[in-house]
Design a protein around this motif. Structure first.
Motif, PDB file in Angstrom:
ATOM      1  N   ALA A 121      -6.317 -12.019  11.502  1.00 15.03           N
ATOM      2  CA  ALA A 121      -7.312 -11.597  10.507  1.00 15.03           C
ATOM      3  C   ALA A 121      -8.599 -12.401  10.654  1.00 15.03           C
ATOM      4  N   ASP A 122      -8.483 -13.683  10.985  1.00  9.89           N
ATOM      5  CA  ASP A 122      -9.670 -14.521  11.163  1.00  9.89           C
ATOM      6  C   ASP A 122     -10.551 -14.014  12.293  1.00  9.89           C
ATOM      7  N   ALA A 123      -9.944 -13.377  13.281  1.00  9.82           N
ATOM      8  CA  ALA A 123     -10.697 -12.862  14.430  1.00  9.82           C
ATOM      9  C   ALA A 123     -11.144 -11.412  14.223  1.00  9.82           C
ATOM     10  N   ALA A 124     -10.733 -10.801  13.132  1.00 11.50           N
ATOM     11  CA  ALA A 124     -11.033  -9.389  12.884  1.00 11.50           C
ATOM     12  C   ALA A 124     -12.106  -9.237  11.798  1.00 11.50           C
ATOM     13  N   ARG A 125     -12.660  -8.064  11.738  1.00 15.18           N
ATOM     14  CA  ARG A 125     -13.522  -7.712  10.609  1.00 15.18           C
ATOM     15  C   ARG A 125     -12.608  -7.470   9.418  1.00 15.18           C
ATOM     16  N   LEU A 126     -13.150  -7.630   8.202  1.00 15.72           N
ATOM     17  CA  LEU A 126     -12.299  -7.565   7.010  1.00 15.72           C
ATOM     18  C   LEU A 126     -11.573  -6.241   6.836  1.00 15.72           C
ATOM     19  N   ASP A 127     -12.132  -5.156   7.337  1.00 16.13           N
ATOM     20  CA  ASP A 127     -11.463  -3.869   7.153  1.00 16.13           C
ATOM     21  C   ASP A 127     -10.650  -3.424   8.366  1.00 16.13           C
ATOM     22  N   GLU A 128     -10.576  -4.255   9.400  1.00 16.73           N
ATOM     23  CA  GLU A 128      -9.736  -3.928  10.552  1.00 16.73           C
ATOM     24  C   GLU A 128      -8.279  -4.205  10.218  1.00 16.73           C
ATOM     25  N   PRO A 129      -7.375  -3.314  10.630  1.00 19.73           N
ATOM     26  CA  PRO A 129      -5.954  -3.562  10.362  1.00 19.73           C
ATOM     27  C   PRO A 129      -5.418  -4.716  11.212  1.00 19.73           C
ATOM     28  N   VAL A 130      -4.579  -5.544  10.597  1.00 16.73           N
ATOM     29  CA  VAL A 130      -3.963  -6.671  11.301  1.00 16.73           C
ATOM     30  C   VAL A 130      -2.445  -6.655  11.191  1.00 16.73           C
ATOM     31  N   TRP A 131      -1.924  -5.714  10.430  1.00 19.19           N
ATOM     32  CA  TRP A 131      -0.480  -5.593  10.259  1.00 19.19           C
ATOM     33  C   TRP A 131      -0.204  -4.144   9.888  1.00 19.19           C
ATOM     34  N   GLU A 132       0.921  -3.634  10.344  1.00 15.98           N
ATOM     35  CA  GLU A 132       1.285  -2.255  10.048  1.00 15.98           C
ATOM     36  C   GLU A 132       2.780  -2.178   9.788  1.00 15.98           C
ATOM     37  N   ALA A 133       3.142  -1.370   8.821  1.00 18.59           N
ATOM     38  CA  ALA A 133       4.556  -1.116   8.531  1.00 18.59           C
ATOM     39  C   ALA A 133       4.680   0.324   8.058  1.00 18.59           C
ATOM     40  N   ALA A 134       5.612   1.035   8.620  1.00 19.02           N
ATOM     41  CA  ALA A 134       5.896   2.432   8.247  1.00 19.02           C
ATOM     42  C   ALA A 134       4.624   3.276   8.255  1.00 19.02           C
ATOM     43  N   GLY A 135       3.744   3.022   9.223  1.00 16.58           N
ATOM     44  CA  GLY A 135       2.522   3.805   9.343  1.00 16.58           C
ATOM     45  C   GLY A 135       1.394   3.397   8.417  1.00 16.58           C
ATOM     46  N   VAL A 136       1.630   2.408   7.555  1.00 13.54           N
ATOM     47  CA  VAL A 136       0.582   1.919   6.650  1.00 13.54           C
ATOM     48  C   VAL A 136      -0.090   0.722   7.299  1.00 13.54           C
TER      49      VAL A 136
END
Length: 190
Positions: A121-136
């Motif tokens: 998350a520190d390397a991503a923009r705030l709205d970029e996904p960093v974790w996914e589960a069950a398609g969310v």
């Protein structure tokens, strides 16, 4: 105005969450809502997500916004089942709250994995996904908010549970949670 939380442990847990909110934003406000035998607490964060928790009790009026630092002082200084949460500042509350939702858990993030996800998350923009589960897909801002609140606490093997209802997503850690619209609200220019 009255906030009644009969249990000392419940008052302490509420004060803990409010204290974490105040550390993130000393000017924060919290919204207290009576939920029929329980009080739901909501607060905004600098990360654009909401923090929520609750405790058995009631609040009058049934929906009121107060300054978080005033509420923290009342809960921390007055050791009583009933406190004055501070003056109403309802005009300072911005944003929607989820409706009465039956949150369905769709995934878990183990406590020991939170640091690795926060590093992404520190390397991503705030709205970029960093974790996914069950398609969310969970945006960085949500995981950063969990870490900013100090969750999960060191040595506590409490996983982060991901829930959703279609419009909202929720990252729950113990009795508290981070909540965010899955789709950002549109800004209306006038």
């Amino acid at each position: 105005m009255t906030l009644a939380i009969p249990g000392a442990a419940d008052r302490a847990a509420l004060a803990d969450v409010v204290g974490r909110v105040v550390r993130l934003d000393p000017a924060a406000v919290v919204r207290l809502r009576d939920a029929g035998g329980a009080v739901a607490l909501w607060a905004g964060t600098p990360f654009g997500v909401l923090v929520t928790t609750g405790a058995p009790g009631h609040v009058a009026p049934a929906d009121v916004t107060v300054v978080a630092s005033d509420l923290l002082a009342a809960l921390s200084v007055v050791d009583a089942p009933e406190v004055d949460p501070g003056s109403a500042v309802d005009d300072r509350w911005r944003g929607d709250l989820p409706g009465e939702v039956a949150w369905e858990v769709i995934g878990h993030l183990a406590a020991e994995e939170v640091d690795a996800v926060v590093a992404r998350a520190d390397a991503a923009r705030l709205d970029e996904p960093v974790w996914e589960a069950a398609g969310v897909r969970v945006p960085a801002r949500c995981v950063v908010a969990v870490a900013g609140m100090g969750w999960p606490e060191a040595g506590a093997p409490v996983p982060v549970a991901l829930s959703g209802d279609g419009a909202w997503l929720r990252l729950e850690v113990g009795a508290a949670a981070i909540v965010r619209h899955r789709r950002p609200a549109l800004t209306v220019l006038v």
